[in-house]
Structure formats: structure tokens, C-alpha cells
Design a protein around this motif. Sequence first.
Motif, short mmCIF file in Angstrom:
data_model
loop_
_atom_site.label_atom_id
_atom_site.label_comp_id
_atom_site.label_asym_id
_atom_site.label_seq_id
_atom_site.Cartn_x
_atom_site.Cartn_y
_atom_site.Cartn_z
N GLU A 225 0.83 -1.21 0.00
CA GLU A 225 0.00 0.00 0.00
C GLU A 225 0.87 1.26 0.00
N LEU B 256 1.76 4.16 -3.51
CA LEU B 256 1.39 5.57 -3.43
C LEU B 256 1.87 6.33 -4.66
N LYS B 257 1.02 7.21 -5.15
CA LYS B 257 1.39 8.10 -6.24
C LYS B 257 1.48 9.52 -5.71
N ARG C 246 0.00 12.19 -6.49
CA ARG C 246 -1.28 12.84 -6.26
C ARG C 246 -2.01 12.30 -5.03
N ASP C 247 -1.50 11.23 -4.46
CA ASP C 247 -2.14 10.62 -3.29
C ASP C 247 -1.69 11.22 -1.97
N ALA D 233 -2.88 11.25 3.17
CA ALA D 233 -2.37 10.20 2.28
C ALA D 233 -3.52 9.30 1.88
N ARG D 234 -3.67 9.08 0.58
CA ARG D 234 -4.75 8.24 0.06
C ARG D 234 -4.14 6.89 -0.36
N PHE D 235 -4.47 5.86 0.40
CA PHE D 235 -3.93 4.53 0.15
C PHE D 235 -4.93 3.67 -0.61
N MET D 236 -4.39 2.67 -1.29
CA MET D 236 -5.23 1.68 -1.96
C MET D 236 -5.14 0.39 -1.18
N PRO E 45 -9.69 2.93 -2.59
CA PRO E 45 -8.97 4.04 -1.97
C PRO E 45 -9.58 4.46 -0.64
N THR F 156 -8.55 7.49 2.62
CA THR F 156 -7.65 8.57 2.98
C THR F 156 -7.45 8.63 4.49
N TYR G 46 4.31 7.18 -9.59
CA TYR G 46 4.55 6.56 -8.30
C TYR G 46 5.52 7.39 -7.46
#
Length: 221
Positions: free
Chosen positions: A48, A52-53, A55-56, A66-69, A84, A86, A114
Motif C-alpha cells: 500500500e 502511493l502516487k 497525487r495521493d 495520504a490516500r492509500f489503496m 482508496p 484517505t 509513483y
Amino acid sequence: MPKITTVREEYVIYAPEWKQTLQDAEQEASWLSAWLAFDCIFGKRRNEICRLKRRDVWTRGKYLFARFMVGKKRSKTALLDRMPYTKKKVLTHYATKYILSYLEEYDKQGFEGYLFPSDRTSSSITVRTKFTNKVGEKELKEYTYNVEGGYRSPQDVHYWIKKANPKIWAHLGRHTVATLAAEAGATEYDICNILDVSPRTASRYVHHGTKLIERWSKQNE
């Protein structure tokens, strides 16, 4: 919640050692200190954080977002294994400076995509890893994975973490975040929400504190 009966202090790393580890990691690579800072603050799974990118991750006011997948399927019938969500942390946390410093360096180079890109040039790489089988014998197994244009692999992150501090491992932040939250009074629901796991799994991440063990055990009676 299942009873917690195991107290394992080696699964918990406190602020002084985290600070020293982050400083040592920064000497190795700026991306490594930032990666460990995410682990220290949010306690997410390795993949996860690796996914991260740019934009996340952002700041607003006094918070770091932080926006995680989610990188793990909730059930065998789940249609999606990536959803996603946050999380946020106050910017005054001692580890946020490593993230902010890396983001500044990242943005200056004009990167996109990334946040922790792979530095491999080949389209795939085969690595050999030693592991212990069920009968206690050491075996060598090969893994091949695609890395071109993607994120830095969890295996590569593990190597660099061990290089910075042999006592630290990637999942340690996850155990620490859960344990410290529980010791601070977090409920069963809070721990599940922080880790994005079931109650049964959440109990596996809490290892330290006699009072905590007694309190959670009584809740299960």
C-alpha cells in the motif's frame, strides 16, 4: 475480540528508536526515510505504501493527507482488491518532516506517477530468496516480477530497510501503530479502522501492555 495473551516488545518500536532509524535511513536514501515515515505514521501494508502516487499525498492546514489503496481482498468473492481510503496526521508529528522533504525533492525533479518509483531498467527481474520450510530446512526459491515503469518492489524496500537497521522490518510500523493506539485507549473498532482488518486480525497486531491485555480480554468475556 480474541484474548491477547502474547506480550512481544520486539514487535513495538518507540519514538526514540524510530527517530534514530529515520535519521540512519536518510543517510542511505531520502526515499527510504520517507517510506519508513509513512510506515511509522500510518502503519500500512508494504504494497500500500509502495503503490502511493504523488497525487495521493498532500497537505492542508495542519494535516498531512495520504490516500492509500487497500491491497488485500476482503473475501474470495470480492470483485475488487483495491479501494482508496484517505488517512491524515498532524504535521507536528516528528516523522512528517522526512515526507515533506522528500516531496520537495521529488517535485523539483518533475516526476509524476509513483512516489517511490523503481530504479530498475529491465522489464523484469528474478531474485532468489532463502526461506525456512515446514521441517526447518533452508531452501532457495526464485521470484520473477515486472518492475519497468512501476513502483519500487516490497522486496527491494525490505533490502534497504535491513541495510539501514537490521532490527527493523517493514511490518513493524503496522504492529507499533496498532499497539500504541490500543495503549492510548483505542477501541476494537478503532484498531480495525486504522489497519483495515477484521477484529480477529487486529488482535494479532497488539503485543505490549499488561493493562491493555487485561482490558481487551475482559471485553471478550
